[in-house]
Every structure is written in C-alpha cells, then in structure tokens.
Write a protein that holds these residues in place. Structure first.
Motif, PDB file in Angstrom:
ATOM      1  N   VAL A  47     -40.665  51.242 -27.676  1.00 37.79           N
ATOM      2  CA  VAL A  47     -41.520  52.677 -27.641  1.00 37.79           C
ATOM      3  C   VAL A  47     -40.564  53.344 -28.700  1.00 37.79           C
ATOM      4  O   VAL A  47     -40.678  54.630 -28.845  1.00 37.79           O
ATOM      5  CB  VAL A  47     -41.432  53.345 -26.441  1.00 37.79           C
ATOM      6  CG1 VAL A  47     -42.280  52.515 -25.424  1.00 37.79           C
ATOM      7  CG2 VAL A  47     -40.035  53.189 -25.727  1.00 37.79           C
ATOM      8  N   GLY A 122     -36.717  51.111 -24.725  1.00 36.76           N
ATOM      9  CA  GLY A 122     -37.516  50.573 -23.659  1.00 36.76           C
ATOM     10  C   GLY A 122     -36.899  49.267 -23.040  1.00 36.76           C
ATOM     11  O   GLY A 122     -35.943  48.716 -23.270  1.00 36.76           O
ATOM     12  N   PHE A 138     -36.919  54.881 -17.629  1.00 37.02           N
ATOM     13  CA  PHE A 138     -38.322  54.555 -18.346  1.00 37.02           C
ATOM     14  C   PHE A 138     -39.445  54.928 -17.533  1.00 37.02           C
ATOM     15  O   PHE A 138     -40.618  55.126 -18.034  1.00 37.02           O
ATOM     16  CB  PHE A 138     -38.190  52.996 -18.944  1.00 37.02           C
ATOM     17  CG  PHE A 138     -39.243  52.795 -19.798  1.00 37.02           C
ATOM     18  CD1 PHE A 138     -39.272  53.299 -21.175  1.00 37.02           C
ATOM     19  CD2 PHE A 138     -40.267  52.105 -19.283  1.00 37.02           C
ATOM     20  CE1 PHE A 138     -40.477  52.861 -21.791  1.00 37.02           C
ATOM     21  CE2 PHE A 138     -41.353  51.523 -20.160  1.00 37.02           C
ATOM     22  CZ  PHE A 138     -41.445  52.030 -21.270  1.00 37.02           C
TER      23      PHE A 138
END
Length: 279
Positions: A47, A122, A138
């Motif tokens: 991400v 991530g 997360f």
C-alpha cells in the motif's frame, strides 16, 4: 465473523511491546519494496503508493492498548482457522502435510530476513524464515484510509499472507523467484501479479472452508477489500494514472474475481493463475 469459542493459534511472535526492537529500520517506498522482492522475495499487500511516508511509532518499550490486545486476539483466532483448514485439506488436495507458519505482530517497524518493513508497507510474508508479518494498526488503515471495512476484510488480509506460506509449502515461491531473476522488470512484475492473484484465490479457498464462522456480508467485505487494494485503485487514489506495466498485485477486478474463484471452488487446483490465459 463468528470467532467466539474458536481456537487461538499459538504460532504468534509478538514484538509490539519492544516496538520491533532488534535491527528495525524505517519504511520502504515503492522502489524499496521492489528491491526487497529482488533480493529476498518479499510478498505482501503493498500500500506504499498512498501510505508512503506515514508515521511510524517509536521503538521504545511500551504497554499495549486494549484495542491492540483485541486485534491480537482476533489475529490469533483467524490464524488458528487457517491452520485448521490447511491442515485438513492439504493431505486431501495437495497430497502432503501442512506445516503452519509463525505470524509476527509488530508495531511501527520491524526487521526480517527479507528486509525491513514499516506499517506503511503493509503486511507481508518472508519465505526465508517462513513467517508472516503484520502491524495490527494496518486494520485501522484498511478501514479508515483504504475503504475496506469489516472484520472479514481484516481476516482476508491475514488469510492472504498465510496463502503465500501455502505457496511456499507447494514449492511455488522458489520457482517464481528463480523465474523473476531471469526476467526483465516488466516480466518479473507480471509473474508477481500471477503470484498475488493466486494468493487471493487461495484465500478464497480458506473462506470456503470456514463457512460455519461466516456472517451475512462477510464475503462481500473480503471482495471489497480485494478491490480496494488493487494496483489500479491504489495508484488512482494516490493521484496517479494507473500504469499496468508497474502492477505487482493485479487490478481490483482481478483480485476480487480470483478470491471469488477460490471461494466458489473450495479447491486449490482452481487457483492455477500461472496457466490461466485470462487473468
């Protein structure tokens, strides 16, 4: 997701109290993640296009909050369900015994044999030590910044990283790593897309075997999570024009479709993305 009474896995290494102490480094940008891919085969939910530069926590020892404790309990229950499912179906569908991975919980930043990571990179799986890595913060990112709400969206994230371990158990990860070393960057990215879509499919296989734990709307939560972390969506949300040759995880449509394929089939053999003509 119904987890009351579910078995909690003990294959968890909790580094959060020490803040990832022991060689921890800062966050990785897109280039950093690709470097780790080339060196140690780091597989996860990237991400960084929209979270690169996000703050990380101090490495000073600290107490865990009630929310962090709940996240750890949730993670242990979901991990336990993956152990139960894969232990059951591996002999039936793969003809071998399943060896479960360890899941490392960290806070802010940590180190692994595949390289360092922060919450901005991530969750990821490192085949070098057969461990999955997860910053439980997360989960908040998934809901608040990525638009993937619900507990089953969180469970999908855990199942996806365990699916990379399944690929390692099947001998797929080392084969792809070898092929990537001999490939151009564009070809290597394409191989990684097939690897990630297969992990999405294997996550769907897991979901099909925990139906007794599912609540209405759970599968749609997972499908929505898959869509929200597609390469095209992440790049678009970061203000970029999607560049397919840079994709490493697949489009939103592909990720959701392959999860659904695994869920509908409940069979590992349906997840052969490497022979699929239509990804």
């Amino acid at each position: 997701m119904r987890l009351r009474g579910a078995r909690r896995s003990t294959n968890i290494e909790d580094r959060r109290r020490s803040g990832g102490r022991g060689g921890a480094i800062g966050g990785l940008g897109i280039g950093g993640v690709l470097l780790v891919l080339a060196i140690g085969y780091f597989t996860g939910i990237d991400v960084t296009p929209i979270l690169n530069g996000a703050p990380t926590e101090s490495s000073a020892p600290r107490d865990l909050t009630e929310g962090e404790q709940r996240a750890a309990d949730f993670t242990a229950a979901v991990l336990g369900s993956t152990e139960d499912v894969w232990t059951q179906i591996f002999p039936e569908q793969a003809g071998r015994q399943y060896r479960a991975p360890t899941l490392v919980l960290f806070s802010g930043q940590t180190a692994s044999p595949c390289g360092g990571a922060s919450g901005a990179t991530g969750p990821f799986y490192c085949p070098a030590d057969r461990k999955a890595y997860l910053d439980t913060q997360f989960f908040a990112t998934l809901s608040q910044r990525l638009g993937a709400k619900g507990d089953f969206a969180q469970a999908y994230v855990i199942a996806h990283e365990v699916a990379h371990h399944v690929q390692n158990e099947l001998g797929i990860l080392p084969q792809v790593a070898e092929a990537r070393r001999a490939a151009s960057q564009t070809e290597a990215n394409a191989l990684t897309v097939r690897l990630e879509l297969q992990a999405d499919c294997l996550s769907g296989v897991w979901a099909a075997h925990v139906e007794g734990m599912l609540e209405p709307g759970d599968i749609e939560e997972a499908l929505n999570a898959a869509r929200q972390i597609g390469d095209d969506t992440l790049q678009r949300n970061a203000g970029r024009v999607p560049q397919p040759h840079t994709f490493t995880h697949g489009t939103s449509e592909q990720r959701a479709r392959w999860f659904a394929t695994g869920y509908d089939s409940a069979d590992i053999s349906a997840c052969d993305t490497f022979r699929a003509r239509n990804l």
